[in-house]
Design a protein around this motif. Structure first.
Motif, mmCIF file in Angstrom:
data_model
loop_
_atom_site.group_PDB
_atom_site.id
_atom_site.type_symbol
_atom_site.label_atom_id
_atom_site.label_comp_id
_atom_site.label_asym_id
_atom_site.label_seq_id
_atom_site.Cartn_x
_atom_site.Cartn_y
_atom_site.Cartn_z
ATOM 1 N N ALA A 126 9.169 3.626 11.565
ATOM 2 C CA ALA A 126 8.224 4.519 10.596
ATOM 3 C C ALA A 126 7.961 5.887 11.215
ATOM 4 O O ALA A 126 7.697 6.841 10.818
ATOM 5 N N ARG B 55 1.828 7.735 4.079
ATOM 6 C CA ARG B 55 3.077 8.374 3.989
ATOM 7 C C ARG B 55 3.509 8.974 2.675
ATOM 8 O O ARG B 55 4.043 9.806 2.446
ATOM 9 N N ASP B 56 3.446 7.903 1.789
ATOM 10 C CA ASP B 56 4.299 7.970 0.465
ATOM 11 C C ASP B 56 3.435 8.880 -0.420
ATOM 12 O O ASP B 56 4.000 9.904 -1.262
ATOM 13 N N ASP C 211 0.318 -0.960 6.707
ATOM 14 C CA ASP C 211 0.454 -1.067 5.136
ATOM 15 C C ASP C 211 -0.323 0.217 4.736
ATOM 16 O O ASP C 211 0.237 0.899 3.752
ATOM 17 N N GLU D 9 1.655 3.534 5.693
ATOM 18 C CA GLU D 9 2.865 3.709 4.548
ATOM 19 C C GLU D 9 2.212 4.169 3.324
ATOM 20 O O GLU D 9 3.084 5.006 2.757
#
Length: 322
Positions: free
Chosen positions: A35, A239-240, A233, A236
């Motif tokens: 990541a 990030r999205d 989690d 992420e």
């Protein structure tokens, strides 16, 4: 997962064999490495990225910290001699088992636990609002000179005048203090809401993209109480969400692979709201998982009333530019 019950010790009933916790630690490290590889490569070369760098400049948790694996509260690790955790803050060892010392953590971070729990619980209880259309990023460059624009290396896709016209032709309703505080002085009075640090618990709502991104902030501020898999989690999700945040922003980032989402159009608004709803649903699931961790701590420390009492003081905001 191989867990063995024990009637006492820092694991508080759950102990992982050394082979199991090492497997989980290695899997977590590999996931983090994947990541963060692009960010680490750019950092080594001195290159900047207006989208992805946000996760490491605004949020004060670096790749090395994210990579360090923690089992979370109530889980002991057998094989203490071979565990790096025995040297880490907030851990204690009893015999061959090392685990989080909840009493020490509560003594040092209890105020943060109570604030975060109150904020997450209040946010989770409210309906999401989906009519902001990401205009906070436009308000951050409203009537600025080219040299003062936050991401000045990247062009405004509608130009300065076109960007200002979008702000002036829309109703701005930003509920998130840490987004609103970056508005230009000329944009501040255009916001129909007045978010403040003191009203953060009362104002945040699950439809807000920045409230969703900040789940990562609250998760990493509660390390090592929160298990590392949950922290990642939340990373992420942040990030999205950041990707949508900047696709809907006034910048032209197509060179980086971010196709603009034109929120100034009716079609763009529909698309933005749809993606926003999807992120809100993901955020609510993570919010509930974080609350489950904090509720478990309240039970374990026999301090449920304290943990639910609300904020005892301000928690520092993100430190970098948005």
């Amino acid at each position: 997962m191989q867990e063995q019950a024990t009637a006492h010790g820092p694991g508080e009933g759950r102990v992982l064999d050394e082979s199991e916790w090492r497997r989980r630690a290695e899997a977590h490290a590999a996931r983090v490495d994947a990541a963060t590889s692009a960010h680490r490569a750019r950092r080594a070369d001195g290159r900047r990225h207006p989208v992805e760098d946000f996760l490491f400049t605004y949020y004060s948790f670096g790749p090395a910290q994210l990579r360090r694996w923690h089992p979370g509260a109530g889980v002991g690790l057998r094989g203490a001699d071979g565990s790096p955790h025995r040297e880490w803050r907030f851990y204690r060892r009893v015999g061959d088992v090392v685990a989080l010392d909840l009493e020490e953590f509560e003594a040092v971070r209890g105020g943060t636990v109570r604030f975060v729990r109150a904020l997450l619980d209040a946010t989770a209880s409210r309906p999401g609002r989906f009519g902001c259309f990401g205009l906070h990023e436009w308000a951050m460059v409203y009537r600025q000179s080219p040299d003062d624009v936050r991401h000045a290396d990247w062009p405004l896709r509608l130009g300065a005048a076109g960007t200002d016209a979008v702000v002036e032709s829309h109703r701005i309703a930003c509920s998130h203090f840490d987004a609103h505080r970056f508005f230009t002085p000329e944009a501040v009075p255009r916001n129909t809401l007045s978010p403040s640090r003191s009203r953060q618990v009362q104002d945040e709502q699950p439809g807000c993209l920045h409230a969703g991104m900040d789940l990562y902030k609250w998760a990493h501020k509660l390390v090592p109480l929160v298990p590392s898999e949950l922290v990642l989690d939340c990373f992420e999700l942040a990030r999205d969400i950041r990707g949508l945040d900047m696709r809907a922003a006034p910048y032209d980032l197509r060179e980086l692979g971010y196709e603009p989402l034109p929120i100034e159009t009716a079609e763009g608004k529909v698309r933005y709201a749809a993606e926003q709803r999807g992120f809100a649903e993901r955020g609510q699931r993570l919010r509930r998982r974080l609350l489950d961790v904090l509720d478990g701590v309240a039970v374990a420390t026999d301090d449920g009333a304290s943990a639910a009492a609300g904020p005892t003081g301000a928690v520092e905001a993100g430190r970098g530019a948005r």
